[in-house]
Motif scaffolding. Structure first.
Motif, PDB file in Angstrom:
ATOM      1  N   GLU A   1       9.894   4.099  -7.222  1.00 19.38           N
ATOM      2  CA  GLU A   1      10.988   4.659  -8.031  1.00 19.38           C
ATOM      3  C   GLU A   1      10.550   4.968  -9.459  1.00 19.38           C
ATOM      4  O   GLU A   1      11.094   5.871 -10.103  1.00 19.38           O
ATOM      5  CB  GLU A   1      12.156   3.674  -8.066  1.00 19.38           C
ATOM      6  N   GLY A   2       9.598   4.216  -9.974  1.00 21.56           N
ATOM      7  CA  GLY A   2       9.104   4.510 -11.313  1.00 21.56           C
ATOM      8  C   GLY A   2      10.099   4.141 -12.395  1.00 21.56           C
ATOM      9  O   GLY A   2      10.545   2.991 -12.487  1.00 21.56           O
ATOM     10  N   ASP A   3      10.482   5.122 -13.237  1.00 15.22           N
ATOM     11  CA  ASP A   3      11.340   4.867 -14.395  1.00 15.22           C
ATOM     12  C   ASP A   3      12.814   4.741 -14.049  1.00 15.22           C
ATOM     13  O   ASP A   3      13.639   4.485 -14.929  1.00 15.22           O
ATOM     14  CB  ASP A   3      11.169   5.999 -15.430  1.00 15.22           C
ATOM     15  N   SER A   4      13.169   4.933 -12.811  1.00 10.18           N
ATOM     16  CA  SER A   4      14.572   4.814 -12.406  1.00 10.18           C
ATOM     17  C   SER A   4      14.647   3.928 -11.169  1.00 10.18           C
ATOM     18  O   SER A   4      14.717   4.402 -10.044  1.00 10.18           O
ATOM     19  CB  SER A   4      15.158   6.204 -12.105  1.00 10.18           C
TER      20      SER A   4
ATOM     21  N   THR B   1       0.815  -1.226   0.000  1.00 12.18           N
ATOM     22  CA  THR B   1       0.000   0.000   0.000  1.00 12.18           C
ATOM     23  C   THR B   1       0.845   1.271   0.000  1.00 12.18           C
ATOM     24  O   THR B   1       0.307   2.366   0.131  1.00 12.18           O
ATOM     25  CB  THR B   1      -0.936   0.018   1.223  1.00 12.18           C
ATOM     26  N   SER B   2       2.179   1.117  -0.126  1.00 11.20           N
ATOM     27  CA  SER B   2       3.035   2.308  -0.206  1.00 11.20           C
ATOM     28  C   SER B   2       2.656   3.110  -1.448  1.00 11.20           C
ATOM     29  O   SER B   2       2.491   2.550  -2.534  1.00 11.20           O
ATOM     30  CB  SER B   2       4.508   1.896  -0.273  1.00 11.20           C
ATOM     31  N   GLN B   3       2.541   4.404  -1.292  1.00 12.22           N
ATOM     32  CA  GLN B   3       2.037   5.250  -2.377  1.00 12.22           C
ATOM     33  C   GLN B   3       3.156   5.676  -3.318  1.00 12.22           C
ATOM     34  O   GLN B   3       4.291   5.939  -2.903  1.00 12.22           O
ATOM     35  CB  GLN B   3       1.355   6.489  -1.790  1.00 12.22           C
ATOM     36  N   ASN B   4       2.814   5.722  -4.591  1.00  8.12           N
ATOM     37  CA  ASN B   4       3.742   6.187  -5.629  1.00  8.12           C
ATOM     38  C   ASN B   4       3.529   7.684  -5.841  1.00  8.12           C
ATOM     39  O   ASN B   4       2.473   8.106  -6.311  1.00  8.12           O
ATOM     40  CB  ASN B   4       3.495   5.425  -6.932  1.00  8.12           C
ATOM     41  N   GLN B   5       4.507   8.474  -5.449  1.00  5.65           N
ATOM     42  CA  GLN B   5       4.390   9.929  -5.556  1.00  5.65           C
ATOM     43  C   GLN B   5       5.540  10.472  -6.406  1.00  5.65           C
ATOM     44  O   GLN B   5       6.519   9.766  -6.676  1.00  5.65           O
ATOM     45  CB  GLN B   5       4.394  10.568  -4.157  1.00  5.65           C
ATOM     46  N   ALA B   6       5.431  11.721  -6.795  1.00  5.98           N
ATOM     47  CA  ALA B   6       6.430  12.319  -7.685  1.00  5.98           C
ATOM     48  C   ALA B   6       7.331  13.279  -6.915  1.00  5.98           C
ATOM     49  O   ALA B   6       6.976  13.783  -5.850  1.00  5.98           O
ATOM     50  CB  ALA B   6       5.728  13.069  -8.820  1.00  5.98           C
ATOM     51  N   GLY B   7       8.517  13.525  -7.500  1.00  9.01           N
ATOM     52  CA  GLY B   7       9.426  14.524  -6.957  1.00  9.01           C
ATOM     53  C   GLY B   7       9.948  14.161  -5.579  1.00  9.01           C
ATOM     54  O   GLY B   7      10.288  13.026  -5.272  1.00  9.01           O
ATOM     55  N   SER B   8      10.022  15.175  -4.714  1.00 12.33           N
ATOM     56  CA  SER B   8      10.552  14.994  -3.365  1.00 12.33           C
ATOM     57  C   SER B   8       9.675  14.068  -2.535  1.00 12.33           C
ATOM     58  O   SER B   8      10.155  13.381  -1.635  1.00 12.33           O
ATOM     59  CB  SER B   8      10.685  16.349  -2.670  1.00 12.33           C
ATOM     60  N   ALA B   9       8.391  14.057  -2.845  1.00  9.15           N
ATOM     61  CA  ALA B   9       7.476  13.177  -2.110  1.00  9.15           C
ATOM     62  C   ALA B   9       7.830  11.720  -2.355  1.00  9.15           C
ATOM     63  O   ALA B   9       7.726  10.877  -1.453  1.00  9.15           O
ATOM     64  CB  ALA B   9       6.032  13.444  -2.523  1.00  9.15           C
ATOM     65  N   ALA B  10       8.262  11.388  -3.595  1.00 11.22           N
ATOM     66  CA  ALA B  10       8.666  10.023  -3.906  1.00 11.22           C
ATOM     67  C   ALA B  10       9.900   9.634  -3.101  1.00 11.22           C
ATOM     68  O   ALA B  10      10.009   8.510  -2.600  1.00 11.22           O
ATOM     69  CB  ALA B  10       8.950   9.884  -5.399  1.00 11.22           C
TER      70      ALA B  10
ATOM     71  N   LYS C   1       8.662  -4.964  -5.111  1.00 13.30           N
ATOM     72  CA  LYS C   1       7.642  -4.378  -5.980  1.00 13.30           C
ATOM     73  C   LYS C   1       7.263  -2.975  -5.505  1.00 13.30           C
ATOM     74  O   LYS C   1       7.043  -2.071  -6.325  1.00 13.30           O
ATOM     75  CB  LYS C   1       6.411  -5.273  -6.009  1.00 13.30           C
ATOM     76  N   ALA C   2       7.177  -2.795  -4.189  1.00 10.99           N
ATOM     77  CA  ALA C   2       6.837  -1.476  -3.656  1.00 10.99           C
ATOM     78  C   ALA C   2       7.930  -0.465  -3.996  1.00 10.99           C
ATOM     79  O   ALA C   2       7.643   0.670  -4.393  1.00 10.99           O
ATOM     80  CB  ALA C   2       6.636  -1.563  -2.143  1.00 10.99           C
ATOM     81  N   MET C   3       9.178  -0.867  -3.858  1.00  9.74           N
ATOM     82  CA  MET C   3      10.278   0.031  -4.213  1.00  9.74           C
ATOM     83  C   MET C   3      10.241   0.390  -5.687  1.00  9.74           C
ATOM     84  O   MET C   3      10.420   1.556  -6.064  1.00  9.74           O
ATOM     85  CB  MET C   3      11.621  -0.630  -3.875  1.00  9.74           C
TER      86      MET C   3
ATOM     87  N   VAL D   1      13.610 -13.099  -9.081  1.00 12.85           N
ATOM     88  CA  VAL D   1      14.325 -12.978 -10.356  1.00 12.85           C
ATOM     89  C   VAL D   1      13.351 -12.648 -11.488  1.00 12.85           C
ATOM     90  O   VAL D   1      13.711 -11.952 -12.456  1.00 12.85           O
ATOM     91  CB  VAL D   1      15.110 -14.275 -10.664  1.00 12.85           C
ATOM     92  N   LEU D   2      12.107 -13.096 -11.375  1.00 16.14           N
ATOM     93  CA  LEU D   2      11.100 -12.706 -12.369  1.00 16.14           C
ATOM     94  C   LEU D   2      10.798 -11.212 -12.271  1.00 16.14           C
ATOM     95  O   LEU D   2      10.589 -10.544 -13.285  1.00 16.14           O
ATOM     96  CB  LEU D   2       9.813 -13.512 -12.143  1.00 16.14           C
ATOM     97  N   GLU D   3      10.778 -10.703 -11.050  1.00 10.10           N
ATOM     98  CA  GLU D   3      10.544  -9.264 -10.869  1.00 10.10           C
ATOM     99  C   GLU D   3      11.691  -8.453 -11.455  1.00 10.10           C
ATOM    100  O   GLU D   3      11.485  -7.338 -11.957  1.00 10.10           O
ATOM    101  CB  GLU D   3      10.391  -8.962  -9.374  1.00 10.10           C
ATOM    102  N   TYR D   4      12.901  -9.008 -11.432  1.00  7.70           N
ATOM    103  CA  TYR D   4      14.088  -8.318 -11.952  1.00  7.70           C
ATOM    104  C   TYR D   4      13.923  -7.974 -13.429  1.00  7.70           C
ATOM    105  O   TYR D   4      14.290  -6.885 -13.873  1.00  7.70           O
ATOM    106  CB  TYR D   4      15.308  -9.214 -11.739  1.00  7.70           C
ATOM    107  N   ALA D   5      13.336  -8.877 -14.185  1.00  4.62           N
ATOM    108  CA  ALA D   5      13.197  -8.649 -15.630  1.00  4.62           C
ATOM    109  C   ALA D   5      12.162  -7.581 -15.946  1.00  4.62           C
ATOM    110  O   ALA D   5      12.166  -7.024 -17.053  1.00  4.62           O
ATOM    111  CB  ALA D   5      12.817  -9.961 -16.322  1.00  4.62           C
ATOM    112  N   HIS D   6      11.280  -7.284 -15.007  1.00  8.50           N
ATOM    113  CA  HIS D   6      10.248  -6.267 -15.253  1.00  8.50           C
ATOM    114  C   HIS D   6      10.713  -4.855 -14.887  1.00  8.50           C
ATOM    115  O   HIS D   6       9.983  -3.890 -15.122  1.00  8.50           O
ATOM    116  CB  HIS D   6       8.984  -6.607 -14.454  1.00  8.50           C
ATOM    117  N   LEU D   7      11.907  -4.746 -14.293  1.00  6.62           N
ATOM    118  CA  LEU D   7      12.403  -3.422 -13.903  1.00  6.62           C
ATOM    119  C   LEU D   7      12.821  -2.616 -15.138  1.00  6.62           C
ATOM    120  O   LEU D   7      13.257  -3.191 -16.149  1.00  6.62           O
ATOM    121  CB  LEU D   7      13.608  -3.574 -12.968  1.00  6.62           C
TER     122      LEU D   7
END
Length: 399
Positions: free
Chosen positions: A284-287, A239-248, A278-280, A308-314
């Motif tokens: 982090e989004g595109d980076s 449930t960690s929220q995805n926010q932009a900028g400094s909030a992220a 997955k939460a991280m 390792v499956l999650e690794y390929a989706h990064l």
């Protein structure tokens, strides 16, 4: 028997001695009051004192015996009143257990002001009122109990929680339990109820804090505690929220701080690790540099197909470097279908179609899965093999 014989002999000896003394010298006593005077021997005075003592003793016993009937009547009345009150309580509790809340209310209300068992009658009366939706009246009754007996506050909070749960008022029950927790943090029954309510309300940070207290008090078995911790932390991660900028950045810092404080039952639990990764990645989004580093480090410590499956989706910044890293993992996990699938995806991202096909086929050979067939179908379509792509799409739908 010997004692009474000794007493009788002592009295006889004492009487004989006093008689001898009286014959030797009767003594002389003069009592005067105004114009009245009385002369007697000292022995007569002593006999009169003894006689007066005996008369007063018998008089006191007589008065006491005259009051005995009143005591018997009073005791009988008290016993009768107690029996009637116990019968009233019994009928009220039976009515409450049978769901006859109005009848229970009447039974308890009749004796609420005179009962000698307020810790039974008043909470039961409040419960009967609360079940009928008369919450204000129920609260007044419970407040009366606290006013008379301040040490009954914990009982009142528990009863209020029970009434609120019966009415479906989870917020009211939660408020009562949280107040009780502040008053007595180690209250086992309250903590059990609070664990359940916090899960229902999905209040994961509060649940994590409570689990620390419950764990320190050994109120759950190790297995139960671990399950609760894994659930709470897993949901908190997801449930960690995805926010932009400094909030992220702030959200990521909070997430990492939560992970550092997590117990071993969480940090060694594969689903929790995957949920954290997955939460991280979501924050982090595109980076996803931090997530990538975490996964690579974790896979060195313990292998996880899910991770390792999650690794390929990064959104990997350097696919070639990541491919080399993934190929290095084959030394310790060459029979992992998940690793072969990940290698196929990475090669596909680099447009290494031949290698990608080999890795995907190896994954399917080791353990066919919906994901592997779907990935192979996309690859075959890109390579222009439409019929093969259709076949793999069909196979992916089987799972």
């Amino acid at each position: 028997m010997r004692f009474f014989i000794l007493v009788i002999l002592s009295v006889l000896i004492a009487g004989a001695g006093l008689g001898a003394l009286a014959n030797i010298d009767p003594g002389y006593v003069l009592l005067a009051w105004g114009d009245t005077s009385v002369e007697m021997s000292i022995w007569i005075l002593l006999a009169a004192i003894v006689l007066l003592f005996v008369v007063m003793s018998f008089s006191l016993r007589l008065v006491t015996s005259l009051n005995l009937p009143f005591k018997v009547i009073g005791k009988w009345q008290e016993t009768s009143r107690t029996k009637r009150m116990q019968a009233q309580i019994r009928l009220g509790l039976l009515a409450l257990a049978d769901g006859q809340n109005l009848r229970a209310q009447k039974k308890f209300a009749e004796i609420s002001s005179t009962t000698d068992q307020p810790f039974v009658v008043l909470p039961a009366l409040a419960q009967a009122l609360g079940r009928q939706g008369k919450m204000e009246e129920a609260r007044k009754v419970l407040n009366q109990l606290v006013a008379k007996f301040p040490d009954a506050q914990q009982l009142v909070y528990l009863k209020l929680c029970e009434i609120c749960l019966y009415q479906g008022d989870h917020e009211g029950a939660l408020g009562a339990l949280q107040s009780l927790h502040k008053l007595s943090p180690k209250h086992a029954e309250a903590n059990q109820l609070l664990l359940d309510l916090l899960q229902r309300q999905q209040m994961w940070p509060e649940l994590i804090s409570l689990l620390k207290v419950v764990g320190s008090c050994n109120q759950l078995s190790e297995e139960q505690l671990a399950q609760q911790q894994q659930l709470a932390y897993g949901r908190a991660f997801s449930t960690s929220q995805n926010q932009a900028g400094s909030a992220a950045k702030s959200s990521l810092d909070q997430l990492q701080a939560l992970w550092k404080k997590a117990p071993k039952s969480v940090t060694n639990h594969t689903p929790s690790i995957v949920s954290y990764a997955k939460a991280m990645a979501r924050i982090e989004g595109d980076s996803a540099v931090t997530t990538q580093t975490f996964i690579e480090h974790t896979l060195k410590q313990q292998w996880s197909d899910e991770l390792v499956l999650e690794y390929a989706h990064l959104p990997l910044a350097d696919l070639s470097k990541s491919l080399k890293q993934a190929e290095a993992w084959q030394a310790s996990a060459k029979d992992s279908a998940a690793l072969q699938l990940t290698l196929g995806r990475l090669c596909g991202g680099l447009e290494l179609w031949g290698k990608a096909q080999d890795y995907l086929q190896a994954s399917i050979s080791l353990q066919a899965s919906k994901e592997a067939h779907a990935e192979m179908a996309r690859l075959q379509y890109k390579m222009g093999h439409v019929d093969a792509a259709i076949e793999h799409y069909r196979l992916s739908s089987v799972f």
